[in-house]
Design a protein around this motif. Structure first.
Motif, PDB file in Angstrom:
ATOM      1  N   THR A   1     -57.493  75.246   0.128  1.00 32.46           N
ATOM      2  CA  THR A   1     -57.253  75.113  -1.315  1.00 32.46           C
ATOM      3  C   THR A   1     -55.938  75.777  -1.699  1.00 32.46           C
ATOM      4  O   THR A   1     -55.142  75.208  -2.452  1.00 32.46           O
ATOM      5  CB  THR A   1     -58.422  75.725  -2.104  1.00 32.46           C
ATOM      6  N   THR A   2     -55.700  76.961  -1.162  1.00 30.39           N
ATOM      7  CA  THR A   2     -54.441  77.661  -1.425  1.00 30.39           C
ATOM      8  C   THR A   2     -53.256  76.842  -0.921  1.00 30.39           C
ATOM      9  O   THR A   2     -52.245  76.700  -1.617  1.00 30.39           O
ATOM     10  CB  THR A   2     -54.445  79.056  -0.758  1.00 30.39           C
TER      11      THR A   2
ATOM     12  N   ASN B   1     -52.678  73.845  -3.241  1.00 32.85           N
ATOM     13  CA  ASN B   1     -52.167  74.211  -4.558  1.00 32.85           C
ATOM     14  C   ASN B   1     -50.766  74.813  -4.525  1.00 32.85           C
ATOM     15  O   ASN B   1     -50.138  74.950  -5.570  1.00 32.85           O
ATOM     16  CB  ASN B   1     -53.130  75.173  -5.254  1.00 32.85           C
TER      17      ASN B   1
END
Length: 128
Positions: free
Chosen positions: A118-119, A122
């Protein structure tokens, strides 16, 4: 944050130190293809005129493969299936969808945690 994804990666990609002439595809043409350090042709096309991970990482992100983040590396890995269709400079939304798929497979195969993926997704992609 640069993580050096390709330095010791599961993909074992090598830098491309030079170009040598290689037989073209039909009709006697000659094309330039990168040659890696042990003499094998590096003929993986990443789109946007980039042959091999060295040219792709420098062309798309202006950095060496050893300095790619997971976000950048997953974008490049996603290009291999259809380099023109997933070219982030031309088809950013499709490229991001493909990147999401690559990251999800890295989670499924235990190379990244869901939070790391996810990091990476994003994170801003500094496309050049």
């Amino acid at each position: 944050m640069k993580s050096g994804v390709f330095q010791d990666s599961l993909l074992s990609l090598r830098p491309v130190p030079d170009l040598r002439a290689a037989p073209g595809f039909g009709r006697g043409r000659t094309v330039l293809t990168p040659i890696d350090h042990d003499g094998r042709r590096n003929v993986v096309y990443y789109g946007n005129g980039s042959w091999g991970v060295q040219q792709a990482s420098e062309g798309y992100f202006n950095t060496a493969p050893s300095h790619l983040t997971w976000g950048e590396a997953s974008m490049l890995a996603g290009l291999l299936q259809a380099p023109s269709a997933y070219d982030p400079l031309e088809h950013y939304t499709l490229a991001r969808e493909r990147q999401r798929h690559v990251l999800s497979q890295l989670v499924v195969n235990h190379y990244l945690t869901r939070a790391e993926a996810t990091t990476a997704f994003n994170a801003r992609l500094p496309l050049s």
